[in-house]
Design a protein around this motif. Structure first.
Motif, mmCIF file in Angstrom:
data_model
loop_
_atom_site.group_PDB
_atom_site.id
_atom_site.type_symbol
_atom_site.label_atom_id
_atom_site.label_comp_id
_atom_site.label_asym_id
_atom_site.label_seq_id
_atom_site.Cartn_x
_atom_site.Cartn_y
_atom_site.Cartn_z
ATOM 1 N N ILE A 2 0.851 -1.190 0.000
ATOM 2 C CA ILE A 2 0.000 0.000 0.000
ATOM 3 C C ILE A 2 0.884 1.237 0.000
ATOM 4 C CG2 ILE A 2 -1.697 1.301 1.337
ATOM 5 C CD1 ILE A 2 -2.682 -1.387 2.431
ATOM 6 N N ALA A 3 0.655 2.130 -0.956
ATOM 7 C CA ALA A 3 1.441 3.360 -1.038
ATOM 8 C C ALA A 3 0.847 4.464 -0.172
ATOM 9 C CB ALA A 3 1.517 3.825 -2.492
ATOM 10 N N ALA A 4 -0.380 4.276 0.298
ATOM 11 C CA ALA A 4 -1.063 5.291 1.104
ATOM 12 C C ALA A 4 -0.447 5.370 2.505
ATOM 13 C CB ALA A 4 -2.545 4.945 1.198
ATOM 14 N N PRO A 5 -0.659 6.517 3.173
ATOM 15 C CA PRO A 5 -0.099 6.701 4.516
ATOM 16 C C PRO A 5 -0.947 6.071 5.622
ATOM 17 C CG PRO A 5 -1.233 8.671 3.840
ATOM 18 C CD PRO A 5 -1.297 7.724 2.676
ATOM 19 N N GLY A 6 -1.262 4.813 5.480
ATOM 20 C CA GLY A 6 -2.075 4.129 6.473
ATOM 21 C C GLY A 6 -3.394 3.674 5.897
ATOM 22 N N VAL A 7 -4.187 3.035 6.750
ATOM 23 C CA VAL A 7 -5.446 2.441 6.325
ATOM 24 C C VAL A 7 -6.553 2.834 7.305
ATOM 25 C CG1 VAL A 7 -6.648 0.243 5.915
ATOM 26 C CG2 VAL A 7 -4.237 0.468 5.331
ATOM 27 N N VAL A 8 -7.726 3.161 6.744
ATOM 28 C CA VAL A 8 -8.902 3.512 7.544
ATOM 29 C C VAL A 8 -9.940 2.411 7.400
ATOM 30 C CG1 VAL A 8 -10.804 5.159 7.826
ATOM 31 C CG2 VAL A 8 -8.531 5.976 7.188
ATOM 32 N N GLU A 9 -10.594 2.077 8.505
ATOM 33 C CA GLU A 9 -11.730 1.164 8.497
ATOM 34 C C GLU A 9 -12.851 1.803 9.306
ATOM 35 O OE1 GLU A 9 -9.840 -3.329 8.612
ATOM 36 O OE2 GLU A 9 -10.500 -2.422 10.465
ATOM 37 N N VAL A 10 -14.059 1.594 8.866
ATOM 38 C CA VAL A 10 -15.225 1.973 9.660
ATOM 39 C C VAL A 10 -15.974 0.679 9.931
ATOM 40 C CG1 VAL A 10 -17.328 3.349 9.787
ATOM 41 C CG2 VAL A 10 -15.328 4.248 8.586
ATOM 42 N N VAL A 11 -15.957 0.255 11.199
ATOM 43 C CA VAL A 11 -16.525 -1.037 11.578
ATOM 44 C C VAL A 11 -17.389 -0.865 12.825
ATOM 45 C CG1 VAL A 11 -16.003 -3.402 12.282
ATOM 46 C CG2 VAL A 11 -14.497 -2.239 10.677
ATOM 47 N N ALA A 14 -17.392 2.458 14.618
ATOM 48 C CA ALA A 14 -16.090 2.969 15.062
ATOM 49 C C ALA A 14 -15.199 3.243 13.858
ATOM 50 C CB ALA A 14 -15.408 1.972 15.987
ATOM 51 N N ILE A 15 -14.464 4.342 13.934
ATOM 52 C CA ILE A 15 -13.480 4.693 12.910
ATOM 53 C C ILE A 15 -12.131 4.237 13.426
ATOM 54 C CG2 ILE A 15 -12.334 6.591 11.711
ATOM 55 C CD1 ILE A 15 -15.022 8.154 12.058
ATOM 56 N N ARG A 16 -11.455 3.421 12.632
ATOM 57 C CA ARG A 16 -10.127 2.910 13.003
ATOM 58 C C ARG A 16 -9.114 3.369 11.968
ATOM 59 N NH1 ARG A 16 -12.468 -3.076 13.978
ATOM 60 N NH2 ARG A 16 -13.564 -2.609 15.918
ATOM 61 N N TYR A 17 -7.971 3.834 12.454
ATOM 62 C CA TYR A 17 -6.885 4.228 11.563
ATOM 63 C C TYR A 17 -5.630 3.475 11.977
ATOM 64 C CZ TYR A 17 -3.088 6.911 9.517
ATOM 65 O OH TYR A 17 -1.952 7.270 8.841
ATOM 66 N N TYR A 18 -5.031 2.811 11.011
ATOM 67 C CA TYR A 18 -3.776 2.093 11.206
ATOM 68 C C TYR A 18 -2.713 2.863 10.450
ATOM 69 C CZ TYR A 18 -7.185 -1.505 12.363
ATOM 70 O OH TYR A 18 -8.246 -2.190 12.895
ATOM 71 N N GLY A 19 -1.824 3.546 11.153
ATOM 72 C CA GLY A 19 -0.834 4.387 10.511
ATOM 73 C C GLY A 19 0.315 3.605 9.924
ATOM 74 N N ALA A 20 0.779 4.078 8.765
ATOM 75 C CA ALA A 20 1.946 3.455 8.134
ATOM 76 C C ALA A 20 3.214 3.863 8.896
ATOM 77 C CB ALA A 20 2.038 3.870 6.674
ATOM 78 N N THR A 21 3.292 5.148 9.240
ATOM 79 C CA THR A 21 4.451 5.637 9.997
ATOM 80 C C THR A 21 4.019 6.359 11.264
ATOM 81 O OG1 THR A 21 4.471 7.680 8.713
ATOM 82 C CG2 THR A 21 5.892 5.896 7.952
ATOM 83 N N ASP A 22 2.747 6.781 11.328
ATOM 84 C CA ASP A 22 2.225 7.486 12.497
ATOM 85 C C ASP A 22 1.482 6.498 13.379
ATOM 86 O OD1 ASP A 22 3.011 9.865 11.215
ATOM 87 O OD2 ASP A 22 1.090 9.991 10.177
ATOM 88 N N LEU A 23 1.205 6.950 14.601
ATOM 89 C CA LEU A 23 0.369 6.136 15.472
ATOM 90 C C LEU A 23 -1.051 6.138 14.945
ATOM 91 C CD1 LEU A 23 1.577 7.325 18.978
ATOM 92 C CD2 LEU A 23 2.123 5.192 17.808
ATOM 93 N N GLY A 24 -1.715 5.061 15.115
ATOM 94 C CA GLY A 24 -3.111 4.964 14.720
ATOM 95 C C GLY A 24 -4.001 5.070 15.939
ATOM 96 N N GLY A 25 -5.250 4.677 15.758
ATOM 97 C CA GLY A 25 -6.172 4.706 16.874
ATOM 98 C C GLY A 25 -7.580 4.415 16.419
ATOM 99 N N GLY A 64 -8.800 3.709 2.136
ATOM 100 C CA GLY A 64 -10.086 3.504 2.778
ATOM 101 C C GLY A 64 -10.708 4.757 3.365
ATOM 102 N N ALA A 65 -10.039 5.913 3.240
ATOM 103 C CA ALA A 65 -10.549 7.157 3.833
ATOM 104 C C ALA A 65 -11.888 7.578 3.241
ATOM 105 C CB ALA A 65 -9.516 8.276 3.688
ATOM 106 N N GLU A 66 -12.211 7.089 2.048
ATOM 107 C CA GLU A 66 -13.503 7.436 1.446
ATOM 108 C C GLU A 66 -14.666 6.894 2.287
ATOM 109 O OE1 GLU A 66 -11.973 3.633 -0.222
ATOM 110 O OE2 GLU A 66 -11.100 5.636 -0.109
ATOM 111 N N ALA A 67 -14.412 5.889 3.103
ATOM 112 C CA ALA A 67 -15.453 5.347 3.983
ATOM 113 C C ALA A 67 -15.860 6.349 5.064
ATOM 114 C CB ALA A 67 -14.975 4.048 4.633
ATOM 115 N N LEU A 68 -14.994 7.328 5.329
ATOM 116 C CA LEU A 68 -15.330 8.341 6.337
ATOM 117 C C LEU A 68 -16.545 9.156 5.920
ATOM 118 C CD1 LEU A 68 -11.773 9.589 7.339
ATOM 119 C CD2 LEU A 68 -13.303 8.088 8.634
#
Length: 105
Positions: A2-11, A14-25, A64-68
């Motif tokens: 994945i070339a994007a700076p992390g991955v977003v999920e809405v499950v 809840a909104i979840r962000y998994y950072g590629a180089t940053d902290l997620g949450g 996955g940010a479009e799910a926001l």
């Protein structure tokens, strides 16, 4: 890869962000009290703040940010037209920061 700076999920609300180089949450939509759009290190980010004052920064170009957008439509009083306009102009304003929504009450 994945070339994007992390991955977003809405499950399950809840909104979840998994950072590629940053902290997620994670932040639950029911706990969300503010949405801002801002630039950090030249990149546009969503800044989501919870009722407990925790903040989650999510790059707008994360996978996955479009799910926001779908998740945000559930928020009372959010103007998606304003959100779209702010996103379109985020690249034009080097130090832009806009509050797009606050929970009232």
């Amino acid at each position: 890869p994945i070339a994007a700076p992390g991955v977003v999920e809405v499950v399950e609300g809840a909104i979840r962000y998994y950072g590629a180089t940053d902290l997620g949450g994670e932040i639950a939509l029911r706990e969300l009290v503010e949405i801002r759009l801002l630039r950090v290190a030249g990149r546009a980010h969503w800044r989501l703040r919870s009722a407990g004052a925790e903040a989650l920064l999510i790059p707008v170009d994360a996978a996955g940010a479009e799910a926001l957008a779908d998740a945000f439509t559930a928020l009372p009083g959010l103007d998606m037209g304003q959100v779209s306009t702010a996103l379109a102009h985020a690249a034009d304003q080097p130090d832009a920061m806009r509050i797009l929504w606050r929970r009232h009450g």
